[in-house]
Design an enzyme around this catalytic site. Sequence first.
Site, PDB file in Angstrom:
ATOM      1  N   HIS A   8      42.248  35.682  38.344  1.00  0.00           N
ATOM      2  CA  HIS A   8      40.879  35.563  38.861  1.00  0.00           C
ATOM      3  C   HIS A   8      40.000  34.789  37.875  1.00  0.00           C
ATOM      4  O   HIS A   8      39.289  33.857  38.260  1.00  0.00           O
ATOM      5  CB  HIS A   8      40.267  36.950  39.093  1.00  0.00           C
ATOM      6  CG  HIS A   8      40.585  37.548  40.415  1.00  0.00           C
ATOM      7  ND1 HIS A   8      41.819  38.074  40.722  1.00  0.00           N
ATOM      8  CD2 HIS A   8      39.821  37.730  41.536  1.00  0.00           C
ATOM      9  CE1 HIS A   8      41.798  38.547  41.959  1.00  0.00           C
ATOM     10  NE2 HIS A   8      40.599  38.353  42.478  1.00  0.00           N
ATOM     11  N   HIS A  48      41.719  44.565  34.732  1.00  0.00           N
ATOM     12  CA  HIS A  48      42.169  43.819  33.559  1.00  0.00           C
ATOM     13  C   HIS A  48      41.480  44.359  32.317  1.00  0.00           C
ATOM     14  O   HIS A  48      40.373  44.914  32.390  1.00  0.00           O
ATOM     15  CB  HIS A  48      41.850  42.325  33.692  1.00  0.00           C
ATOM     16  CG  HIS A  48      42.716  41.610  34.680  1.00  0.00           C
ATOM     17  ND1 HIS A  48      44.022  41.270  34.418  1.00  0.00           N
ATOM     18  CD2 HIS A  48      42.454  41.169  35.933  1.00  0.00           C
ATOM     19  CE1 HIS A  48      44.531  40.648  35.463  1.00  0.00           C
ATOM     20  NE2 HIS A  48      43.596  40.576  36.399  1.00  0.00           N
TER      21      HIS A  48
END
Length: 236
Positions: free
Chosen positions: A103, A155
Amino acid sequence: MVRAETPPLARLQALLRSPFLDSYFAVSANLGTHTFFMIFLPIMFWCDYIVFGRALVNLLASGVIVSGFMKDLLCLPRPVSPPIHRITMSGSAALEYGFPSTHTTNAMSVVVYAITILDSDMAKDLSPEMRNLSVVLCLMYVVSIGFGRLYCGMHGFTDVVSGGVLGALLTGVHYLYGERLNDWVIGGSIIRPIILMLLILVIVRAHPEPADNCPCFDDSVAFSGVVIGINFAYWQ
């Protein structure tokens, strides 16, 4: 009795957690997914922004392929849940490994390239106010995606920072060599897009085998097909 220390990411979530932020970062994460790009990229071509659209395809494809390669090669996990609370609207994303953040890679590459375009002659028709507004929106986009990956527990800090660095590096490579490659592909016979296709297939074939089932390879194959198709179409 030794008390286990709360991970920094869990402390960040506990400090900022709210229903509004949960919804905002869960929804805004979709702006960095393959589904969003499949909708957004054709619009670039339909609106006749061919150069910009092809650049974005190449950048996003390289980001997906390289980050997916690194994920399946290193097999580094996402933050452990619990104590991290994961917030996501994509079930497949949680199946991937964590390092680096795709991302963030995609968001950073798009934003860096867009800002370079806004600072070039291609944006000379924009007023200074519109140009500044566009830069601010780009920065808000990449910060929202990057910080949202942390807030959503998808993350860790290293994943996001490495993803941002990777995205900036890929944009730098494209800025130096991207247009040269495009000119080379369309400047000769059909052998040239065939050579590029074979090179992409070799790169896909070299994708490492992950320790567990992971959709990274499928994503790389899909985006590789898009790049091959666009280069043949552009040559024709």
